[in-house]
Design an enzyme around this catalytic site. Structure first.
Site, PDB file in Angstrom:
ATOM      1  N   HIS A 248      33.367   8.154  -9.580  1.00 49.53           N
ATOM      2  CA  HIS A 248      32.268   7.470 -10.327  1.00 49.53           C
ATOM      3  C   HIS A 248      31.716   6.105  -9.888  1.00 49.53           C
ATOM      4  CE1 HIS A 248      33.097  10.845 -13.094  1.00 49.53           C
ATOM      5  NE2 HIS A 248      34.675  10.691 -12.727  1.00 49.53           N
ATOM      6  N   ALA A 249      30.753   5.641 -10.202  1.00 53.45           N
ATOM      7  CA  ALA A 249      30.005   4.380 -10.003  1.00 53.45           C
ATOM      8  C   ALA A 249      30.479   4.093  -8.363  1.00 53.45           C
ATOM      9  CB  ALA A 249      30.603   3.507 -10.870  1.00 53.45           C
TER      10      ALA A 249
END
Length: 88
Positions: A15-16
């Site tokens: 994620h991210a």
């Protein structure tokens, strides 16, 4: 063609920032690189595709690489998942 199953070990999964690092690594190579999870396959060179997979810690993904530099690509991706993402 190389196919390899890898388990995501870092705390926040892909994620991210870890997803961005994964995509940056994949984009260094000419080979086609795909991520497969639970029957869904996305282009590993697409940040939107990688983020849409919602890959969390402990999940197993399959990396599929096909192209002229596939050996170098799988080595770099394994190093990223097994070492570099754990250091940050």
């Amino acid at each position: 063609m190389i196919t390899k199953e890898l388990t995501i070990k870092n705390e926040i999964g892909l994620h991210a920032r870890p997803a961005a690092l994964f995509v940056q690594t994949a984009n260094k190579f000419l080979s086609d690189i795909m991520i497969k999870k639970a029957g869904k396959t996305v282009n590993a060179k697409s940040i939107m595709g990688v983020m849409a997979m919602g890959i969390s810690k402990g999940e197993m993904i399959e990396i599929i690489i096909d192209g002229p530099d596939e050996e170098n690509a799988i080595s770099a991706i394994e190093d990223l998942i097994n070492v570099k993402l754990l250091e940050s």
